[in-house]
Design an enzyme around this catalytic site. Structure first.
Site, PDB file in Angstrom:
ATOM      1  N   HIS A 379      71.614 -58.341  13.894  1.00 24.01           N
ATOM      2  CA  HIS A 379      72.030 -59.245  12.967  1.00 24.01           C
ATOM      3  C   HIS A 379      70.685 -59.819  12.322  1.00 24.01           C
ATOM      4  O   HIS A 379      70.767 -60.420  11.341  1.00 24.01           O
ATOM      5  CB  HIS A 379      72.656 -60.555  13.666  1.00 24.01           C
ATOM      6  CG  HIS A 379      74.185 -60.327  13.832  1.00 24.01           C
ATOM      7  ND1 HIS A 379      74.580 -59.796  15.028  1.00 24.01           N
ATOM      8  CD2 HIS A 379      75.344 -60.694  13.118  1.00 24.01           C
ATOM      9  CE1 HIS A 379      76.090 -59.805  15.141  1.00 24.01           C
ATOM     10  NE2 HIS A 379      76.316 -60.358  13.878  1.00 24.01           N
ATOM     11  N   GLY A 449      72.497 -72.768  12.117  1.00 22.40           N
ATOM     12  CA  GLY A 449      71.180 -72.796  12.671  1.00 22.40           C
ATOM     13  C   GLY A 449      70.834 -73.740  13.562  1.00 22.40           C
ATOM     14  O   GLY A 449      71.760 -74.299  14.125  1.00 22.40           O
ATOM     15  N   LYS A 454      71.037 -78.416  17.262  1.00 25.23           N
ATOM     16  CA  LYS A 454      70.396 -79.742  17.859  1.00 25.23           C
ATOM     17  C   LYS A 454      71.211 -81.091  17.478  1.00 25.23           C
ATOM     18  O   LYS A 454      71.324 -81.694  18.345  1.00 25.23           O
ATOM     19  CB  LYS A 454      68.875 -79.731  17.430  1.00 25.23           C
ATOM     20  CG  LYS A 454      68.186 -78.693  18.017  1.00 25.23           C
ATOM     21  CD  LYS A 454      66.632 -78.707  17.245  1.00 25.23           C
ATOM     22  CE  LYS A 454      65.872 -77.686  17.779  1.00 25.23           C
ATOM     23  NZ  LYS A 454      64.375 -78.004  17.110  1.00 25.23           N
ATOM     24  N   THR A 455      71.591 -81.299  16.158  1.00 23.50           N
ATOM     25  CA  THR A 455      72.166 -82.456  15.818  1.00 23.50           C
ATOM     26  C   THR A 455      73.557 -82.634  16.710  1.00 23.50           C
ATOM     27  O   THR A 455      73.802 -83.698  17.103  1.00 23.50           O
ATOM     28  CB  THR A 455      72.650 -82.357  14.247  1.00 23.50           C
ATOM     29  OG1 THR A 455      71.506 -81.956  13.642  1.00 23.50           O
ATOM     30  CG2 THR A 455      73.496 -83.675  13.618  1.00 23.50           C
TER      31      THR A 455
END
Length: 493
Positions: A379, A449, A454-455
């Site tokens: 990918h 991403g 993380k958010t």
């Protein structure tokens, strides 16, 4: 089996969660429309009454632009040529389609593009003559690595006037890598001397240049391609017209739904604005996650549906189209039923040759790790893809470990003795809700991403503990019941 009223309740709750969270995303999209328009240049068209469109999903915008310019006409040309060849020169149809594929490739990629595909294919064929799987894989990985060399990239960019042409070449060579690898490995498995002429260079070219799947797949192994291409039975003209009409109807519905989502919910633009993502409500956050993965699903119904329709008209059986992600409740199921062609390739050419499950626990862990390492590298090998692959490897490993534990006679007897079938189903859904939460997180890493991942991790599992976390798991518990019931129906059908 759960009572019908209980399943109906879970289904209604799941639909309610979907629609309400989508409504929250819609409201945020409208509230921040000017801000997002200034930052990401939302497109204005007349398709839905002048609503602006979020065009920041590169893949969808890229293929729609190419479709309008060239690809629709070239795919229609393939259909006409294939039907004419079937009627007038059935024995020579593979070679006619091969020549058409080369010509169509030349139309969009020019002489350098066709030369690159031919070069990679020829190198792979020559290496395959040594009948070594190891050499074949080293060759394929080396050819794949050349696509990421900066010097080579600069040379290829100079061949074209626009970035879109360069990216089309990159996508084409990336997908062709799986095709010439499939042919070469199948050749390696043939006993010397090969009695069949099916593993000749002309058949390799017919396979690699089969146009419906040339640029974006889906993946069909050479063994399946050659077996189906050589069969003489084909549908009647009336049956083909019915397949075409139904297929086009479905494709138009999927395309319309994808466009509607891009006009009503600016999920891709919001994901590109991390400060905004960190301030939206938890309902909006959940709706964005659902909208993102469902858009990805509908997008691939279109992108894989078009070549699948042409393959059916050619008498080939394409890989099954992706199953709805809202019915997925495990990492294993996601890999098995979303991109079926890629899954079959990975199992046949990576997982089993490396050892599979025949060499104990460590062998299984190693084979699974190698499979995910390859798919991540194929990918693009970016940091977020390695993170995504690691999450998937961990998810599949934990799921298989729990399944093996539950299937032991001791645990089976205890569950049967102390829990009713309904209680066992609810326990299964509770475990599946945990797996689904991590599955969605890994998909968000793949689609948005590491920063997006993380958010979500911070807002749902760290800052949101315990109430937001438990609420999300409760919602996913309902989804899991629906998915388990759907999977049982799917298996029965």
């Amino acid at each position: 089996m759960l009572p019908r009223w209980e399943l109906a309740l879970y289904l209604l709750a799941s639909l309610g969660f979907h629609f309400y969270s989508f409504y929250e995303v819609y409201k945020v999209s409208r509230e921040h429309e000017e801000e997002l328009d200034q930052e990401f240049e939302l497109e204005t068209d007349t398709l839905f009454g002048g609503l602006k469109k979020d065009a920041t999903d590169f893949e969808w915008s890229f293929w729609m632009e190419w479709g309008k310019q060239w690809l629709v006409w070239l795919l229609l040309g393939h259909m006409v040529v294939s039907q004419m060849a079937t009627l007038l020169a059935r024995k020579h149809r593979p070679w006619i389609l091969m020549l058409y594929g080369m010509w169509a490739c030349w139309c969009v990629l020019g002489t350098p593009g066709v030369a690159m595909v031919l070069l990679h294919t020829t190198i792979s064929f020559c290496v395959a003559q040594f009948r070594s799987q190891l050499l074949t894989w080293l060759c394929s990985l080396l050819l794949l690595s050349t696509l990421r060399l900066q010097g080579v990239e600069e040379v290829k960019r100079r061949w074209y006037k626009t970035e879109n042409e360069y990216y089309l070449l990159q996508f084409t060579l990336t997908v062709r890598c799986l095709y010439y690898t499939s042919f070469s490995l199948e050749l390696c498995w043939q006993q010397l001397p090969a009695a069949s002429t099916s593993y000749s260079f002309p058949w390799m070219l017919a396979y690699v240049f089969y146009y419906p799947v040339l640029h974006n797949g889906p993946i069909l192994s050479f063994s399946e391609f050659i077996k189906q291409m050589q069969q003489q039975e084909h549908d009647s003209l009336k049956a083909s017209l019915c397949v075409l009409a139904l297929g086009l109807g479905r494709l138009l519905c999927w395309w319309w739904l994808a466009e509607l989502m891009a006009h009503l919910m600016y999920m891709h633009a919001i994901y590109s604005s991390i400060p905004l993502l960190e301030t939206v409500s938890c309902w909006t956050l959940g709706g964005l996650a659902l909208a993102q993965v469902l858009f990805f699903y509908v997008k691939y119904l279109v992108l894989f549906g078009v070549p699948a329709l042409l393959m059916r008209l050619d008498g080939l059986t394409p890989p099954a189209l992706p199953r709805c992600v809202s019915t997925m409740f495990s990492f294993t199921g996601m890999w098995r039923y979303f991109d079926v062609g890629l899954h079959n390739f990975l199992i046949r050419y990576v997982y089993i040759p490396v050892g599979g499950s025949q060499h104990g626990l460590l062998g299984t862990l190693f084979s699974t790790a190698m499979t995910f390492a390859f798919v991540s590298y194929w990918h693009g090998g970016y940091d977020y893809l390695w993170c995504w692959a690691a999450l998937n490897w961990l998810g599949v490993t934990v799921e298989n470990g729990v399944r093996r534990l539950v299937e032991t006679p001791c645990i089976q007897d205890s569950l049967a003795r102390y829990f009713s079938p309904q209680a066992r189903r609810r326990f299964h859904a509770a475990l599946a809700s945990c797996s689904t939460s991590m599955l969605i997180l890994s998909n968000l890493v793949f689609l948005g991403g590491n920063e997006v991942g993380k958010t979500y991790w911070n807002r749902i599992f760290i800052q949101g503990w315990p109430w937001v976390t438990l609420s999300v798991l409760g919602f996913l518990y309902c989804y899991s019941h629906v998915g388990i019931a759907w999977a049982q129906t799917y298996a029965t059908d």
